[in-house]
Motif scaffolding. Structure first.
Motif, mmCIF file in Angstrom:
data_model
loop_
_atom_site.group_PDB
_atom_site.id
_atom_site.type_symbol
_atom_site.label_atom_id
_atom_site.label_comp_id
_atom_site.label_asym_id
_atom_site.label_seq_id
_atom_site.Cartn_x
_atom_site.Cartn_y
_atom_site.Cartn_z
ATOM 1 N N ASN A 185 1.564 14.146 4.191
ATOM 2 C CA ASN A 185 1.995 12.756 4.409
ATOM 3 C C ASN A 185 0.901 11.758 4.036
ATOM 4 O OD1 ASN A 185 4.631 13.189 5.053
ATOM 5 N ND2 ASN A 185 4.379 12.903 7.252
ATOM 6 N N GLN A 186 0.177 12.067 2.963
ATOM 7 C CA GLN A 186 -0.873 11.185 2.477
ATOM 8 C C GLN A 186 -0.507 10.628 1.104
ATOM 9 O OE1 GLN A 186 -4.758 12.972 2.638
ATOM 10 N NE2 GLN A 186 -4.603 13.397 4.810
ATOM 11 N N LEU A 187 -1.126 9.480 0.804
ATOM 12 C CA LEU A 187 -0.901 8.800 -0.459
ATOM 13 C C LEU A 187 -2.216 8.186 -0.907
ATOM 14 C CD1 LEU A 187 1.160 7.566 -2.557
ATOM 15 C CD2 LEU A 187 1.313 5.618 -0.994
ATOM 16 N N LEU A 188 -2.545 8.366 -2.149
ATOM 17 C CA LEU A 188 -3.723 7.726 -2.727
ATOM 18 C C LEU A 188 -3.320 6.319 -3.140
ATOM 19 C CD1 LEU A 188 -6.633 8.624 -3.351
ATOM 20 C CD2 LEU A 188 -5.876 9.112 -5.672
ATOM 21 N N VAL A 189 -4.004 5.299 -2.601
ATOM 22 C CA VAL A 189 -3.671 3.911 -2.931
ATOM 23 C C VAL A 189 -4.853 3.240 -3.614
ATOM 24 C CG1 VAL A 189 -2.009 3.664 -1.046
ATOM 25 C CG2 VAL A 189 -4.359 2.965 -0.689
ATOM 26 N N GLN A 190 -4.533 2.269 -4.439
ATOM 27 C CA GLN A 190 -5.564 1.463 -5.104
ATOM 28 C C GLN A 190 -5.497 0.057 -4.541
ATOM 29 O OE1 GLN A 190 -5.685 1.599 -9.338
ATOM 30 N NE2 GLN A 190 -7.066 -0.138 -9.489
ATOM 31 N N LYS A 191 -6.670 -0.448 -4.163
ATOM 32 C CA LYS A 191 -6.784 -1.803 -3.610
ATOM 33 C C LYS A 191 -7.595 -2.656 -4.572
ATOM 34 C CE LYS A 191 -4.973 -1.040 0.551
ATOM 35 N NZ LYS A 191 -4.465 -1.927 1.510
ATOM 36 N N TRP A 192 -8.082 -3.773 -4.060
ATOM 37 C CA TRP A 192 -8.872 -4.706 -4.848
ATOM 38 C C TRP A 192 -10.150 -4.062 -5.367
ATOM 39 C CZ3 TRP A 192 -7.561 -4.764 0.179
ATOM 40 C CH2 TRP A 192 -8.571 -4.508 1.102
ATOM 41 N N GLU A 193 -10.669 -4.601 -6.458
ATOM 42 C CA GLU A 193 -11.922 -4.162 -7.088
ATOM 43 C C GLU A 193 -11.947 -2.672 -7.402
ATOM 44 O OE1 GLU A 193 -15.099 -5.555 -4.565
ATOM 45 O OE2 GLU A 193 -14.648 -7.654 -5.013
ATOM 46 N N GLY A 194 -10.788 -2.088 -7.665
ATOM 47 C CA GLY A 194 -10.725 -0.692 -8.073
ATOM 48 C C GLY A 194 -10.893 0.320 -6.955
ATOM 49 N N LEU A 195 -10.972 -0.141 -5.711
ATOM 50 C CA LEU A 195 -11.126 0.772 -4.573
ATOM 51 C C LEU A 195 -9.897 1.679 -4.482
ATOM 52 C CD1 LEU A 195 -12.591 1.632 -1.936
ATOM 53 C CD2 LEU A 195 -11.317 -0.165 -0.788
ATOM 54 N N VAL A 196 -10.141 2.986 -4.488
ATOM 55 C CA VAL A 196 -9.068 3.970 -4.361
ATOM 56 C C VAL A 196 -9.407 4.873 -3.181
ATOM 57 C CG1 VAL A 196 -7.870 5.889 -5.487
ATOM 58 C CG2 VAL A 196 -8.627 3.917 -6.843
ATOM 59 N N TYR A 197 -8.443 5.038 -2.271
ATOM 60 C CA TYR A 197 -8.691 5.909 -1.130
ATOM 61 C C TYR A 197 -7.381 6.471 -0.575
ATOM 62 C CZ TYR A 197 -7.441 1.964 1.891
ATOM 63 O OH TYR A 197 -6.790 0.929 2.504
ATOM 64 N N PRO A 198 -7.489 7.606 0.129
ATOM 65 C CA PRO A 198 -6.285 8.220 0.698
ATOM 66 C C PRO A 198 -5.871 7.531 2.001
ATOM 67 C CG PRO A 198 -8.184 9.593 1.158
ATOM 68 C CD PRO A 198 -8.670 8.446 0.315
ATOM 69 N N THR A 199 -4.563 7.367 2.162
ATOM 70 C CA THR A 199 -4.000 6.857 3.406
ATOM 71 C C THR A 199 -2.979 7.873 3.903
ATOM 72 O OG1 THR A 199 -2.268 5.638 2.244
ATOM 73 C CG2 THR A 199 -4.289 4.441 2.737
ATOM 74 N N LYS A 200 -2.722 7.815 5.195
ATOM 75 C CA LYS A 200 -1.738 8.751 5.736
ATOM 76 C C LYS A 200 -0.662 7.994 6.495
ATOM 77 C CE LYS A 200 -3.334 10.410 10.186
ATOM 78 N NZ LYS A 200 -3.936 11.445 10.952
ATOM 79 N N PHE A 201 0.456 8.670 6.683
ATOM 80 C CA PHE A 201 1.634 8.075 7.283
ATOM 81 C C PHE A 201 2.181 9.010 8.356
ATOM 82 C CE2 PHE A 201 0.970 6.472 3.149
ATOM 83 C CZ PHE A 201 1.367 5.148 3.172
ATOM 84 N N THR A 202 2.583 8.427 9.462
ATOM 85 C CA THR A 202 3.211 9.170 10.549
ATOM 86 C C THR A 202 4.478 8.425 10.937
ATOM 87 O OG1 THR A 202 1.016 9.790 11.353
ATOM 88 C CG2 THR A 202 2.860 10.149 12.849
ATOM 89 N N PHE A 203 5.578 9.129 10.949
ATOM 90 C CA PHE A 203 6.867 8.514 11.265
ATOM 91 C C PHE A 203 7.418 9.130 12.540
ATOM 92 C CE2 PHE A 203 6.358 8.433 6.648
ATOM 93 C CZ PHE A 203 6.534 7.070 6.393
ATOM 94 N N ASN A 204 7.711 8.287 13.521
ATOM 95 C CA ASN A 204 8.318 8.763 14.767
ATOM 96 C C ASN A 204 9.784 9.112 14.522
ATOM 97 O OD1 ASN A 204 5.868 7.984 15.806
ATOM 98 N ND2 ASN A 204 6.683 6.374 17.122
ATOM 99 N N SER A 205 10.327 9.909 15.422
ATOM 100 C CA SER A 205 11.746 10.215 15.343
ATOM 101 C C SER A 205 12.550 8.949 15.668
ATOM 102 C CB SER A 205 12.086 11.365 16.290
ATOM 103 O OG SER A 205 11.653 11.061 17.589
#
Length: 170
Positions: free
Chosen positions: A21-41
């Motif tokens: 449940n992770q996604l690599l995202v790109q932000k300002w100034e070329g910053l790239v980092y992994p984010t994660k997601f948690t979804f409740n029922s």
């Protein structure tokens, strides 16, 4: 009837997540980092009805439909640094509404101390611009609230498109 925009945005996001449940995202100034997601029922209709009875608040249709998909979530939580957007569950909304907050506003999201509220009165009147934002440095009083000029469905879709960036400050 479910709001198609929210469902499509969530479905598209989930298709891009990896097995953790992770996604690599790109932000300002070329910053790239992994984010994660948690979804409740999902919340049940009975849970929503109890929430409405207990609080006397009004739930906009688009937000109610989200709760029927996920009763809260963590979106764009930084794997290394935390942050992200906590979308509160019904119980967390009740527990997070404190005495000093306006009675007709209830928090639905917290991000690094910033709150997003639903103005229950505006939602009850059928207004689509019912979201109000507070910066973590501001007292939570009506005059410090900043109207986001949108509903939950629009906010969620744009947050996903903007990869977790606070697009409303652009």
């Amino acid at each position: 009837m479910k709001n198609i925009l929210s469902q499509l945005a969530l479905d598209g996001l989930k298709k891009r997540l990896d097995e953790n449940n992770q996604l690599l995202v790109q932000k300002w100034e070329g910053l790239v980092y992994p984010t994660k997601f948690t979804f409740n029922s999902p919340a049940t209709l009975e849970m929503i009805e109890e929430f409405l009875r207990d609080t006397q608040w009004h739930l906009p249709t688009d937000y109610k439909n989200f709760l029927l998909i996920h009763n809260g979530a963590w979106l764009f939580e930084g794997v290394r640094y935390g942050g992200g957007y906590e979308l509160l569950s019904l119980d967390e909304i009740k527990n997070s509404h404190l005495d000093y907050m306006p009675k007709h506003w209830y928090p639905i999201s917290v991000s690094n101390g910033d709150y997003i509220f639903i103005d229950s009165n505006r939602a009850k009147e059928g207004k689509v611009d019912y979201l109000v934002r507070f910066n973590h440095d501001d007292d939570i009083i009506p005059e410090n609230g900043s109207s986001m000029k949108m509903n939950f469905e629009t906010w969620l879709e744009r947050l996903i498109i903007a990869q977790g960036t606070e697009f409303w400050t652009w």
